[in-house]
Motif scaffolding. Structure first.
Motif, short mmCIF file in Angstrom:
data_model
loop_
_atom_site.label_atom_id
_atom_site.label_comp_id
_atom_site.label_asym_id
_atom_site.label_seq_id
_atom_site.Cartn_x
_atom_site.Cartn_y
_atom_site.Cartn_z
N ASP A 83 0.83 -1.20 0.00
CA ASP A 83 0.00 0.00 0.00
C ASP A 83 0.87 1.26 0.00
OD1 ASP A 83 -2.50 1.46 0.19
OD2 ASP A 83 -1.88 1.93 2.24
N SER A 84 1.99 1.20 0.70
CA SER A 84 2.92 2.33 0.71
C SER A 84 4.30 1.83 1.09
CB SER A 84 2.47 3.42 1.69
OG SER A 84 2.49 2.93 3.02
N GLU A 108 6.09 5.45 3.58
CA GLU A 108 4.88 6.26 3.69
C GLU A 108 4.52 6.98 2.39
OE1 GLU A 108 5.27 8.82 7.07
OE2 GLU A 108 5.23 7.15 8.50
N GLN A 109 5.05 6.47 1.29
CA GLN A 109 4.77 7.05 -0.03
C GLN A 109 3.90 6.07 -0.83
OE1 GLN A 109 5.73 10.26 -0.79
NE2 GLN A 109 6.34 10.17 1.38
N LYS A 110 2.90 6.59 -1.51
CA LYS A 110 1.95 5.76 -2.23
C LYS A 110 2.44 5.35 -3.62
CE LYS A 110 -1.69 5.67 0.58
NZ LYS A 110 -2.34 4.41 1.07
N TYR A 111 3.41 6.09 -4.17
CA TYR A 111 3.84 5.83 -5.54
C TYR A 111 5.33 5.53 -5.59
CZ TYR A 111 -0.70 7.76 -6.80
OH TYR A 111 -2.04 7.99 -6.92
N THR A 142 4.67 -0.34 -5.06
CA THR A 142 3.23 -0.14 -4.87
C THR A 142 2.46 -0.08 -6.19
OG1 THR A 142 3.41 2.28 -4.93
CG2 THR A 142 3.71 1.22 -2.77
N ARG A 159 -0.85 -2.25 -6.86
CA ARG A 159 -1.98 -1.89 -6.01
C ARG A 159 -2.64 -0.62 -6.54
NH1 ARG A 159 -4.04 -2.77 -0.71
NH2 ARG A 159 -2.37 -4.27 -0.28
N ARG A 160 -1.82 0.37 -6.90
CA ARG A 160 -2.39 1.61 -7.45
C ARG A 160 -3.15 1.32 -8.75
NH1 ARG A 160 -0.15 3.03 -3.19
NH2 ARG A 160 -2.11 2.12 -2.56
N GLU A 216 -6.45 -0.19 -7.91
CA GLU A 216 -7.34 0.82 -7.35
C GLU A 216 -7.90 1.74 -8.43
OE1 GLU A 216 -5.15 1.22 -2.97
OE2 GLU A 216 -4.77 2.71 -4.54
#
Length: 327
Positions: free
Chosen positions: A155-156, A159-162, A166, A169-170, A173
């Motif tokens: 997911d991260s 603490e970064q989403k991209y 990841t 998952r992105r 989504e």
């Protein structure tokens, strides 16, 4: 005869001229004469360990000048059936991943809209999200066929989403991937927890570790792949760390006890009669390569991607002739 094909190395030595993939013409404008393009995406700001994959496209192209148009394993002269070019590199913004995604999507959209199959050279695995955005605009959600040591469904990370851990998952989504037809193969190595693999399965992806595929064998895995992806559009993403570091030392996050180059080529050669709408090969890092070992593996795998496109077009032409003969 197809309009675009490699330069004849009987007439011009391989070490002459610019380094394009397989010595294909360098053309930056799409047209109806193209069945596929090879393009570089030299972005590595999404990597979490070793950086330097921005130089991967250059390294792959450099080795690819040794490739020849007749594929003896598949018994086909590729450019009797298809036409393709080296499209150059897409523009990226080093250090800025969201801006780079926009540029990748913008760069590939005219390619995909023309019905041309893009083959992208990485670059780190984060780049695949931009490719999938462009492809899904044309084809809708596609099946993902992924060869990789890592699932890339966190997911991260930090603490970064991209980033490159990841990306899928992105993509799920965003509705770019049809998980019911998607499959990941080759996961291995230490994990932060069992959830690193369970998360991918919970997202709907079929997942086979390296140990699982080795127990089943390549031929059985190919049966599973064909059944899983079905007849709809498929995107193939090949992370070079699918291979054992013996065969691919030049990569960002190597994991021991991986696939051999023989298994990798057997896998790709067995993916005939699949509706591929895009390919990429990522995570080649030449600074850690030795004697072009990784670049050699990568170039030959991409060569097999191109062969798959030629085989599918050949099969369609032969089918059309049979229909015409019956009529």
């Amino acid at each position: 005869m197809p309009k675009y094909q490699p330069k004849n190395s009987f007439e011009s030595p391989r070490f002459c001229g610019p380094r394009t993939f397989m010595r294909l013409p360098y053309v930056e404008q799409v047209n109806s004469e193209m069945d596929f393009i090879v393009t570089g995406i030299p972005f590595d700001s999404g990597q979490s360990f070793r950086t330097g994959a921005r130089f991967g496209p250059e390294a792959i192209r450099d080795f690819s000048i040794l490739l020849r148009p007749y594929n003896p394993e598949q018994k086909i002269n590729i450019f009797d059936y298809i036409s393709g070019v080296d499209y150059g590199d897409l523009s990226v913004v080093p250090g800025y991943i969201l801006e780079t995604y926009k540029k990748i999507e913008e760069g590939l959209t005219p390619v995909v809209n023309e019905g041309i199959i893009p083959i992208s050279l990485g670059g780190d695995h984060s780049m695949t999200l931009g490719e999938l955005r462009a492809i899904a605009k044309k084809h809708g959600p596609v099946a993902l066929l992924q060869f990789d040591a890592h699932s890339d469904t966190w997911d991260s990370y930090f603490e970064q989403k991209y980033n490159h851990g990841t990306v899928f998952r992105r993509a799920i989504e965003e509705g770019l991937i049809d998980v019911s037809r998607s499959i990941q193969i080759g996961m291995r190595g230490g994990l932060y927890g069992i959830e690193d693999l369970e998360d991918a399965k919970n997202l709907g992806l079929a997942l086979y570790t390296t140990n699982e595929y080795k127990k089943l064998g390549v031929e059985k895995m190919l049966e599973i792949i064909h059944e899983r992806v079905g007849e709809g559009p498929v995107f193939l993403s090949f992370d070079i760390d699918f291979l054992d570091p013996v065969y691919a030392p030049g990569t960002g996050t190597p994991e021991v006890s991986g696939a051999s180059i023989d298994d990798a080529l057997q896998f790709v050669r067995g993916l005939t009669n699949i509706n591929f709408v895009g390919f990429d090969l990522v995570e080649v890092l030449p600074a850690y390569d030795h004697g072009q070992i990784t670049a050699a593996a990568a170039a030959n795998i991409v060569y097999e991607f191109i062969t798959l496109i030629a085989l599918r077009k050949k099969a369609k032409e032969e089918e059309a002739l049979l229909v015409k003969a019956r009529d």
